[in-house]
Design a protein around this motif. Structure first.
Motif, PDB file in Angstrom:
ATOM      1  N   VAL A 120       5.692  10.673  17.153  1.00 17.35           N
ATOM      2  CA  VAL A 120       6.209  10.137  18.408  1.00 17.35           C
ATOM      3  C   VAL A 120       7.448   9.334  18.021  1.00 17.35           C
ATOM      4  O   VAL A 120       7.348   8.334  17.307  1.00 17.35           O
ATOM      5  CB  VAL A 120       5.178   9.228  19.113  1.00 17.35           C
ATOM      6  CG1 VAL A 120       5.747   8.709  20.430  1.00 17.35           C
ATOM      7  CG2 VAL A 120       3.880   9.975  19.351  1.00 17.35           C
ATOM      8  N   ARG A 121       8.604   9.789  18.446  1.00 19.52           N
ATOM      9  CA  ARG A 121       9.866   9.106  18.100  1.00 19.52           C
ATOM     10  C   ARG A 121      10.435   8.470  19.358  1.00 19.52           C
ATOM     11  O   ARG A 121      10.591   9.138  20.378  1.00 19.52           O
ATOM     12  CB  ARG A 121      10.860  10.094  17.510  1.00 19.52           C
ATOM     13  CG  ARG A 121      10.371  10.693  16.199  1.00 19.52           C
ATOM     14  CD  ARG A 121      11.382  11.662  15.625  1.00 19.52           C
ATOM     15  NE  ARG A 121      10.837  12.329  14.466  1.00 19.52           N
ATOM     16  CZ  ARG A 121      11.401  12.336  13.255  1.00 19.52           C
ATOM     17  NH1 ARG A 121      12.549  11.721  13.075  1.00 19.52           N
ATOM     18  NH2 ARG A 121      10.844  12.959  12.242  1.00 19.52           N
ATOM     19  N   ALA A 122      10.723   7.192  19.251  1.00 21.41           N
ATOM     20  CA  ALA A 122      11.155   6.459  20.448  1.00 21.41           C
ATOM     21  C   ALA A 122      12.430   5.695  20.195  1.00 21.41           C
ATOM     22  O   ALA A 122      12.729   5.284  19.067  1.00 21.41           O
ATOM     23  CB  ALA A 122      10.047   5.486  20.868  1.00 21.41           C
ATOM     24  N   GLY A 123      13.173   5.501  21.272  1.00 20.12           N
ATOM     25  CA  GLY A 123      14.275   4.553  21.286  1.00 20.12           C
ATOM     26  C   GLY A 123      13.967   3.564  22.391  1.00 20.12           C
ATOM     27  O   GLY A 123      13.530   3.961  23.482  1.00 20.12           O
ATOM     28  N   CYS A 124      14.135   2.289  22.117  1.00 19.74           N
ATOM     29  CA  CYS A 124      13.844   1.288  23.147  1.00 19.74           C
ATOM     30  C   CYS A 124      14.570   0.000  22.765  1.00 19.74           C
ATOM     31  O   CYS A 124      14.479  -0.448  21.617  1.00 19.74           O
ATOM     32  CB  CYS A 124      12.331   1.042  23.231  1.00 19.74           C
ATOM     33  SG  CYS A 124      11.872  -0.064  24.572  1.00 19.74           S
ATOM     34  N   ASP A 165      15.293   7.864  18.150  1.00 21.20           N
ATOM     35  CA  ASP A 165      14.397   7.929  16.971  1.00 21.20           C
ATOM     36  C   ASP A 165      14.377   6.629  16.159  1.00 21.20           C
ATOM     37  O   ASP A 165      13.998   6.650  14.989  1.00 21.20           O
ATOM     38  CB  ASP A 165      14.791   9.077  16.025  1.00 21.20           C
ATOM     39  CG  ASP A 165      14.648  10.444  16.660  1.00 21.20           C
ATOM     40  OD1 ASP A 165      14.081  10.538  17.768  1.00 21.20           O
ATOM     41  OD2 ASP A 165      15.108  11.414  16.045  1.00 21.20           O
ATOM     42  N   GLN A 166      14.789   5.515  16.735  1.00 19.87           N
ATOM     43  CA  GLN A 166      14.790   4.285  15.936  1.00 19.87           C
ATOM     44  C   GLN A 166      13.371   3.860  15.555  1.00 19.87           C
ATOM     45  O   GLN A 166      13.191   3.148  14.580  1.00 19.87           O
ATOM     46  CB  GLN A 166      15.504   3.150  16.669  1.00 19.87           C
ATOM     47  CG  GLN A 166      14.775   2.598  17.864  1.00 19.87           C
ATOM     48  CD  GLN A 166      15.596   1.610  18.668  1.00 19.87           C
ATOM     49  OE1 GLN A 166      15.713   1.737  19.870  1.00 19.87           O
ATOM     50  NE2 GLN A 166      16.182   0.621  18.017  1.00 19.87           N
ATOM     51  N   HIS A 167      12.403   4.305  16.352  1.00 17.02           N
ATOM     52  CA  HIS A 167      11.000   4.042  16.014  1.00 17.02           C
ATOM     53  C   HIS A 167      10.282   5.388  15.853  1.00 17.02           C
ATOM     54  O   HIS A 167      10.583   6.341  16.576  1.00 17.02           O
ATOM     55  CB  HIS A 167      10.297   3.261  17.126  1.00 17.02           C
ATOM     56  CG  HIS A 167      11.009   1.988  17.498  1.00 17.02           C
ATOM     57  ND1 HIS A 167      11.310   1.012  16.585  1.00 17.02           N
ATOM     58  CD2 HIS A 167      11.476   1.536  18.703  1.00 17.02           C
ATOM     59  CE1 HIS A 167      11.928   0.013  17.200  1.00 17.02           C
ATOM     60  NE2 HIS A 167      12.046   0.306  18.485  1.00 17.02           N
ATOM     61  N   SER A 168       9.348   5.415  14.934  1.00 15.76           N
ATOM     62  CA  SER A 168       8.620   6.668  14.714  1.00 15.76           C
ATOM     63  C   SER A 168       7.195   6.345  14.279  1.00 15.76           C
ATOM     64  O   SER A 168       6.979   5.453  13.457  1.00 15.76           O
ATOM     65  CB  SER A 168       9.331   7.485  13.632  1.00 15.76           C
ATOM     66  OG  SER A 168       8.606   8.653  13.352  1.00 15.76           O
ATOM     67  N   ALA A 169       6.247   7.054  14.856  1.00 20.21           N
ATOM     68  CA  ALA A 169       4.845   6.843  14.479  1.00 20.21           C
ATOM     69  C   ALA A 169       4.123   8.179  14.461  1.00 20.21           C
ATOM     70  O   ALA A 169       4.236   8.967  15.399  1.00 20.21           O
ATOM     71  CB  ALA A 169       4.167   5.903  15.474  1.00 20.21           C
ATOM     72  N   PRO A 170       3.379   8.449  13.380  1.00 18.72           N
ATOM     73  CA  PRO A 170       2.636   9.718  13.323  1.00 18.72           C
ATOM     74  C   PRO A 170       1.343   9.639  14.133  1.00 18.72           C
ATOM     75  O   PRO A 170       0.702   8.587  14.180  1.00 18.72           O
ATOM     76  CB  PRO A 170       2.336   9.870  11.828  1.00 18.72           C
ATOM     77  CG  PRO A 170       2.319   8.472  11.293  1.00 18.72           C
ATOM     78  CD  PRO A 170       3.226   7.644  12.161  1.00 18.72           C
ATOM     79  N   ILE A 171       0.998  10.727  14.770  1.00 15.69           N
ATOM     80  CA  ILE A 171      -0.304  10.804  15.451  1.00 15.69           C
ATOM     81  C   ILE A 171      -0.934  12.157  15.130  1.00 15.69           C
ATOM     82  O   ILE A 171      -0.232  13.104  14.758  1.00 15.69           O
ATOM     83  CB  ILE A 171      -0.189  10.671  16.993  1.00 15.69           C
ATOM     84  CG1 ILE A 171       0.723  11.767  17.584  1.00 15.69           C
ATOM     85  CG2 ILE A 171       0.275   9.290  17.388  1.00 15.69           C
ATOM     86  CD1 ILE A 171       0.695  11.818  19.109  1.00 15.69           C
ATOM     87  N   HIS A 172      -2.249  12.202  15.264  1.00 12.79           N
ATOM     88  CA  HIS A 172      -2.917  13.500  15.138  1.00 12.79           C
ATOM     89  C   HIS A 172      -3.060  14.065  16.544  1.00 12.79           C
ATOM     90  O   HIS A 172      -3.950  13.682  17.303  1.00 12.79           O
ATOM     91  CB  HIS A 172      -4.286  13.348  14.462  1.00 12.79           C
ATOM     92  CG  HIS A 172      -4.969  14.653  14.277  1.00 12.79           C
ATOM     93  ND1 HIS A 172      -6.324  14.809  14.328  1.00 12.79           N
ATOM     94  CD2 HIS A 172      -4.459  15.900  14.060  1.00 12.79           C
ATOM     95  CE1 HIS A 172      -6.619  16.098  14.170  1.00 12.79           C
ATOM     96  NE2 HIS A 172      -5.503  16.766  13.999  1.00 12.79           N
ATOM     97  N   LEU A 173      -2.134  14.934  16.873  1.00 14.35           N
ATOM     98  CA  LEU A 173      -2.163  15.544  18.204  1.00 14.35           C
ATOM     99  C   LEU A 173      -3.262  16.601  18.210  1.00 14.35           C
ATOM    100  O   LEU A 173      -3.315  17.442  17.304  1.00 14.35           O
ATOM    101  CB  LEU A 173      -0.794  16.183  18.488  1.00 14.35           C
ATOM    102  CG  LEU A 173      -0.422  16.412  19.940  1.00 14.35           C
ATOM    103  CD1 LEU A 173      -0.198  15.072  20.647  1.00 14.35           C
ATOM    104  CD2 LEU A 173       0.855  17.248  20.046  1.00 14.35           C
ATOM    105  N   LYS A 174      -4.119  16.531  19.198  1.00 12.75           N
ATOM    106  CA  LYS A 174      -5.196  17.525  19.224  1.00 12.75           C
ATOM    107  C   LYS A 174      -4.828  18.663  20.166  1.00 12.75           C
ATOM    108  O   LYS A 174      -4.016  18.486  21.088  1.00 12.75           O
ATOM    109  CB  LYS A 174      -6.520  16.873  19.639  1.00 12.75           C
ATOM    110  CG  LYS A 174      -6.542  16.250  21.011  1.00 12.75           C
ATOM    111  CD  LYS A 174      -7.874  15.561  21.251  1.00 12.75           C
ATOM    112  CE  LYS A 174      -7.993  15.059  22.676  1.00 12.75           C
ATOM    113  NZ  LYS A 174      -7.048  13.967  22.990  1.00 12.75           N
ATOM    114  N   LYS A 175      -5.382  19.804  19.907  1.00 11.38           N
ATOM    115  CA  LYS A 175      -5.142  20.950  20.785  1.00 11.38           C
ATOM    116  C   LYS A 175      -5.679  20.613  22.172  1.00 11.38           C
ATOM    117  O   LYS A 175      -6.797  20.100  22.296  1.00 11.38           O
ATOM    118  CB  LYS A 175      -5.842  22.193  20.237  1.00 11.38           C
ATOM    119  CG  LYS A 175      -5.529  23.454  21.011  1.00 11.38           C
ATOM    120  CD  LYS A 175      -6.205  24.664  20.394  1.00 11.38           C
ATOM    121  CE  LYS A 175      -5.889  25.902  21.228  1.00 11.38           C
ATOM    122  NZ  LYS A 175      -6.565  27.093  20.702  1.00 11.38           N
TER     123      LYS A 175
END
Lengths: 405, 385
Positions: free
Chosen positions: B297-301, B327-337
């Motif tokens: 999840v890449r965010a700019g805020c 993309d100044q912030h980035s966090a990995p997630i486990h996206l589920k189907k």
């Protein structure tokens, strides 16, 4: 016995040279010896231009606002490159020839967002001639020996994930004996670390306000075998013990600000800012006594310095000079800014470089006057270094050595 | 016995170099790397790693491919230990006029199953040693899993397309720019290509290309006086009920849906919720993913931000008005189907400066290299309008 004694002295002196123990002519950290911005070097160049007086010029990989540091016969420098400033460089040069001796690269492990004027190589490294400690704005710290062997590496962004400064960090580390002092004031988890220079592990952690701060610490050795780490930010100046990280004293004041750094000399401690405080340190852990203050030392990015009874600092018109005893203004020298770097003094001359690469040389004799404006037409956003009779200037893309063989 | 004594004496005299030679001769690079692999947070393992680093730096250049292949972006500190040791090996080889194993290094660059960091450094070593050979590889990086290698290929395509445009070969230039656009992920390159394509009369859909989430449900303002709202879990953090009403800062508030038309997926909260200070807003979206996997999840805020995935906080940054960039912030997630919920908390403070009035955000979903991942927005029925 006397012969043995003499031999021991010789061995010690020889070892000092061999080991590169810092001596007066070194420029080992941000703003030189002890962060004073004053060098004991004499007979430095006064005039140069793009066509004369430049001993060597070396193109640099990447950009940087960090200053060169020189010790133990080596010049060390950092830079950052690549898309989003993700590549970090630590380099060693031969200060006599300008040839690169080694380069080590790292990938930023912290956030590399910053204002376009700055980059990840904004903090100036610290060295004792044997070791080089490079802090980057992404909170990466690399410790290497003089030959480029990696001693340790810390990702403070991974150790403390709440660190954040989207403008870009710039405070420089200071090495005191085997304690590496790392400033980490930012909008998130803020602190100053005392790190074991040999192992990279924390010796102490001193918590700080969650406020962006670009000011660098000042270390003043004391008589008890330790040293005071002077920290300033918007609204306060305080002292922390370099060995323990315990607070010695704190002074709340609206004067100090978040960009220039504290400096000391001739029994005075200066906390620069909107209203620069000039303090007289007390014995023990007492709060220093205010001597005088001035709103004419608002140097923007530049830090003031103390030299031979006078305080030198920048104002909107150029250089302002004050009597160190009472703060009475004694001279003004007009100079064209803008200035990102700070003034330095060597050989009874003050040197100040503006962002266009013009170095103003001011004579500090009976009359304080501008004696030369040396232009090299290159973008310079940092403070010069002085060592071995030479002046080192770092531009956005080149490293210059001003001097003669 | 004398031979052993002599050998031991040599080891003592030559120090770590000799030890490195001994270890090298066993071919057990993996064992030498072990202390580096154990480096952890807060300086853990630094002392042992220091010794191992010298051994690696003294390895023969023939061992470079194995050390390069050990560089893994998921272990950034370990990779930095290795990167700097590789720098030392290459420098030493240069000083001693030793040959680098360029064929093996080239093979590593080509092997997309190997870690991207090591492959990129291998490419840089190849570039320095044999630039022609390195240049010849660049076109093959167009869809490379390494963002850095792909960037090289896109730069080459941009150069080629620009040359075609300069030669008045507009159709060829369009095709080359379009090819570059399809694979580009770095914002500066995408922007350059998009501008060129538009200049050539082509249309480009930037939000779709980047994978921005454009449709959101917003609710606010909640109170954020003295910035305390950041840590106050308002009802949407406990449960998102799109038909609910809440006691907001200025009275009853409801979710509203919005689809941004901004080229970079920016949602301007000032426009939707009104210009508010000392306020907190929530943004919610539900997406359908065709596959399981690690997604970023890449965010700019420009203000303080929290991100939640399926009710779990995955990111928090409490910082106001220090700049916003994609993309100044980035966090990995486990996206589920299947269905996944993403909730944002966006706070605004009370700064009065003209540059401190923005209250906005942008979010996109990508793979590790920054390439958009496939997903669809799940439209919520019965939500407030």
């Amino acid at each position: 016995m006397k012969t043995l004694h003499k031999n021991l002295i010789r061995i010690f002196l020889g070892a000092s040279v061999f080991l590169g123990i810092a001596y007066a002519a070194d420029w080992p950290q941000f703003r030189g010896p002890g962060g004073s911005a004053v060098s004991e070097e004499q007979n430095l160049p006064l005039k140069w231009s793009t066509s004369e007086g430049i001993l060597w010029k070396t193109p640099l990989k990447g950009r940087g606002l960090s200053c060169p540091v020189v010790a133990g016969g080596r010049l060390f420098l950092t830079s950052s490159s690549n898309y989003k400033e993700s590549r970090l460089h630590v380099m060693a040069f031969d200060p006599e020839k300008g040839s690169k001796l080694w380069e080590r690269q790292f990938n930023a492990t912290g956030n590399t967002n910053c204002h376009p004027k700055t980059n990840m190589a904004a903090p100036t490294p610290a060295t004792d001639g044997q070791r080089i400690f490079a802090l980057f704005a992404c909170a990466d710290v690399a410790a290497l020996d003089r030959d480029g062997n990696l001693l340790w590496y810390r990702s403070l962004a991974l150790d403390y994930p709440d660190i954040t400064n989207m403008v870009g960090m710039a405070s420089s580390p200071v090495l005191w004996k085997d304690v590496l002092i790392i400033p980490m004031d930012n909008a998130g988890d803020s602190f100053v670390l005392g790190i074991d220079a040999n192992t990279g592990k924390n010796l102490w952690k001193f918590n700080r306000p969650r406020t962006i701060n670009w000011s660098s610490p000042l270390v003043i050795p004391n008589t008890s075998g330790s040293a005071e780490v002077i920290l300033q930010t918007d609204g306060s100046v305080l002292s922390v013990d370099a060995l323990t990280g315990k607070e010695n004293w704190a002074l709340a004041s609206a004067g100090p600000s978040t960009i220039p750094s504290p400096t000391a000399g001739e029994g005075l401690l200066l906390a620069p800012g909107k209203e620069t405080l000039v303090l007289s340190p007390s014995a023990g852990n007492k709060v220093p006594a205010p001597q005088w203050k001035s709103n004419k030392l608002v140097g923007g990015y530049a830090s003031p310095l103390v030299y031979k009874g006078k305080v030198y600092g920048l104002s909107s018109i150029g250089l302002n000079v004050f009597d160190a005893k009472d703060g009475k203004e004694v001279a003004q020298v007009r100079m064209k800014g803008p200035f990102s770097g700070s003034p330095i003094i060597a050989g009874n001359h003050l040197y100040l470089v503006n962002e266009e690469g013009s170095t103003f040389v001011v004579s500090l004799g009976e009359k304080i006057e501008l004696i030369a404006t040396n232009e090299i037409k290159d973008t310079i956003q940092c403070t010069p270094a002085v060592s071995g009779g030479k002046i080192f200037l770092r531009s956005d893309s080149n490293l210059y050595c001003i001097g003669s063989k | 016995m004398r031979i052993i004594a002599l050998f031991l004496a040599m080891v003592v005299c030559l120090g770590t170099n000799a030890l490195a030679w001994v270890q090298e001769s066993t071919g057990n690079v993996s064992k030498i790397l072990e202390p580096i692999r154990k480096v952890g947070k807060n300086g853990l393992g630094n002392v042992d790693a220091q010794k191992a680093w010298k051994q690696i730096a003294n390895l023969s250049p023939s061992e470079l491919p194995e050390v390069l292949a050990a560089m893994d972006a998921s272990q950034p500190v370990i990779s930095n230990w290795l990167r700097s040791a590789i720098n030392a090996i290459v420098e030493k080889a240069g000083r001693e006029s030793k040959t680098l194993p360029l064929d093996k290094i080239t093979a590593l660059v080509k092997d997309t199953s190997k870690p991207a960091l090591g492959r990129k450094l291998a490419f840089e070593i190849l570039q320095a040693a044999d630039n022609d050979k390195a240049q010849a590889l660049i076109p093959s990086f167009t869809n490379d899993p390494s963002a850095e290698l792909r960037r090289e290929a896109i730069a080459l395509l941009i150069e080629e397309a620009s040359s075609q445009k300069k030669g008045k070969k507009d159709n060829e230039a369009k095709a080359t720019f379009r090819k570059a656009f399809m694979s580009a992920s770095d914002k500066d390159q995408v922007d350059t290509i998009a501008k060129e394509l538009k200049g050539l009369g082509e249309t480009v859909d930037l939000p779709a290309h980047f994978g921005f989430v454009r449709t959101w449900y917003l609710v606010g303002p909640f109170d954020n006086t003295k910035n305390k709202g950041f840590d106050l879990p308002y009802p949407p953090e406990k449960e998102v009920k799109l038909d609910a009403s809440y006691d907001g800062k200025e009275g009853s508030i409801k979710w509203v849906d919005v689809t941004t038309e901004d080229s970079y997926g920016i949602v301007d909260l000032n426009k939707v919720l009104g210009k508010k200070k000392d306020s907190t807003a929530y943004a919610f979206t539900r997406i359908n993913s065709p596959a399981d996997g690690i997604v970023y999840v890449r965010a700019g805020c420009i203000t303080s931000l929290k991100i939640f995935h399926d009710g779990k906080q995955i990111f928090a940054r409490d910082e106001y008005h220090h700049g916003m960039s994609m993309d100044q912030h980035s966090a990995p997630i486990h996206l589920k189907k299947g269905v996944n919920d993403i909730l944002l908390k966006i706070c605004q403070n009370n700064q009065t400066e003209s540059w401190a009035q923005k209250w906005e955000f942008q979010v996109r979903l990508t793979d590790f290299a920054g390439v958009k991942i496939p997903y669809t927005i799940v439209k919520q029925e019965g939500s407030a309008k």
